[in-house]
Design a protein around this motif. Structure first.
Motif, PDB file in Angstrom:
ATOM      1  N   LYS A 278       1.279  -1.466  -0.012  1.00 27.63           N
ATOM      2  CA  LYS A 278       0.329  -0.089   0.242  1.00 27.63           C
ATOM      3  C   LYS A 278       0.803   1.162   0.199  1.00 27.63           C
ATOM      4  O   LYS A 278       0.564   2.703  -0.381  1.00 27.63           O
ATOM      5  N   SER A 279       1.963   1.044   0.556  1.00 29.81           N
ATOM      6  CA  SER A 279       3.048   2.350   0.674  1.00 29.81           C
ATOM      7  C   SER A 279       3.929   2.117  -0.038  1.00 29.81           C
ATOM      8  O   SER A 279       4.265   3.821  -0.828  1.00 29.81           O
ATOM      9  N   GLY A 280       3.989   1.611  -1.202  1.00 28.08           N
ATOM     10  CA  GLY A 280       5.278   1.308  -1.908  1.00 28.08           C
ATOM     11  C   GLY A 280       6.222   1.154  -1.432  1.00 28.08           C
ATOM     12  O   GLY A 280       7.495   1.375  -2.739  1.00 28.08           O
ATOM     13  N   LEU A 281       6.548   0.916  -0.852  1.00 30.13           N
ATOM     14  CA  LEU A 281       7.647   0.558   0.377  1.00 30.13           C
ATOM     15  C   LEU A 281       8.247  -0.295   0.581  1.00 30.13           C
ATOM     16  O   LEU A 281       7.490  -1.204   0.614  1.00 30.13           O
ATOM     17  N   GLY A 282       9.781  -0.957   0.242  1.00 25.73           N
ATOM     18  CA  GLY A 282      10.233  -2.561   0.568  1.00 25.73           C
ATOM     19  C   GLY A 282       9.596  -2.799   1.377  1.00 25.73           C
ATOM     20  O   GLY A 282       9.494  -2.328   3.090  1.00 25.73           O
TER      21      GLY A 282
ATOM     22  N   ASP B 112      11.632  11.156   3.632  1.00 18.18           N
ATOM     23  CA  ASP B 112      10.597  11.302   2.781  1.00 18.18           C
ATOM     24  C   ASP B 112      10.249   9.993   3.052  1.00 18.18           C
ATOM     25  O   ASP B 112       8.902  10.286   2.558  1.00 18.18           O
ATOM     26  N   LYS B 113      10.964   9.170   3.105  1.00 19.89           N
ATOM     27  CA  LYS B 113       9.773   7.362   3.398  1.00 19.89           C
ATOM     28  C   LYS B 113       9.035   7.067   4.248  1.00 19.89           C
ATOM     29  O   LYS B 113       7.944   6.943   4.616  1.00 19.89           O
ATOM     30  N   VAL B 114       9.838   7.592   5.814  1.00 13.38           N
ATOM     31  CA  VAL B 114       8.723   7.704   6.391  1.00 13.38           C
ATOM     32  C   VAL B 114       7.647   8.175   6.053  1.00 13.38           C
ATOM     33  O   VAL B 114       6.582   7.900   6.294  1.00 13.38           O
ATOM     34  N   ASN B 115       7.192   9.881   5.764  1.00 15.61           N
ATOM     35  CA  ASN B 115       6.213  10.130   5.564  1.00 15.61           C
ATOM     36  C   ASN B 115       5.411   9.874   4.334  1.00 15.61           C
ATOM     37  O   ASN B 115       4.485   9.696   4.833  1.00 15.61           O
ATOM     38  N   GLN B 116       5.862   9.119   3.628  1.00 15.13           N
ATOM     39  CA  GLN B 116       5.583   8.659   2.347  1.00 15.13           C
ATOM     40  C   GLN B 116       4.350   7.388   3.283  1.00 15.13           C
ATOM     41  O   GLN B 116       3.695   6.455   3.642  1.00 15.13           O
ATOM     42  N   LEU B 117       4.809   6.302   4.653  1.00 11.53           N
ATOM     43  CA  LEU B 117       4.266   5.628   4.725  1.00 11.53           C
ATOM     44  C   LEU B 117       3.561   6.215   5.828  1.00 11.53           C
ATOM     45  O   LEU B 117       2.258   5.921   5.940  1.00 11.53           O
ATOM     46  N   LEU B 118       3.393   6.838   6.466  1.00 10.83           N
ATOM     47  CA  LEU B 118       2.445   7.911   7.618  1.00 10.83           C
ATOM     48  C   LEU B 118       1.760   8.051   7.109  1.00 10.83           C
ATOM     49  O   LEU B 118       0.691   8.840   7.352  1.00 10.83           O
ATOM     50  N   ALA B 119       1.340   8.925   6.019  1.00  7.90           N
ATOM     51  CA  ALA B 119       0.665   9.360   5.041  1.00  7.90           C
ATOM     52  C   ALA B 119      -0.410   8.497   4.998  1.00  7.90           C
ATOM     53  O   ALA B 119      -1.230   9.418   4.979  1.00  7.90           O
TER      54      ALA B 119
END
Length: 69
Positions: free
Chosen positions: A25-29, A46-53
């Motif tokens: 869902k987050s697009g992160l590994g 930016d990766k943490v914010n992508q997840l928190l969003a």
């Protein structure tokens, strides 16, 4: 005070998501999701914010708690 790792893990579980689900869902590994939940101390904001969003949240500066001297 809760750590980022604890907050992410609690949010994920409260939303009925596995680490794999959260990765997709987050697009992160998946590896990064696991590292965050294990308390990795250095991460790209930016990766943490992508997840928190996904949970309607973002990193923001807060005053550091002071020890009573």
């Amino acid at each position: 005070m809760k750590t980022l790792a604890t907050i992410i893990k609690e949010l994920r579980k409260a939303n009925g998501l596995t680490q794999q689900d959260l990765s997709q869902k987050s697009g992160l590994g998946l590896r990064l999701i696991r590292e965050i939940e294990q308390g990795k101390t250095s991460m790209r904001m930016d990766k943490v914010n992508q997840l928190l969003a996904l949970f309607g949240m973002e990193l923001s500066p807060t005053p550091k708690a002071r020890n009573n001297e």
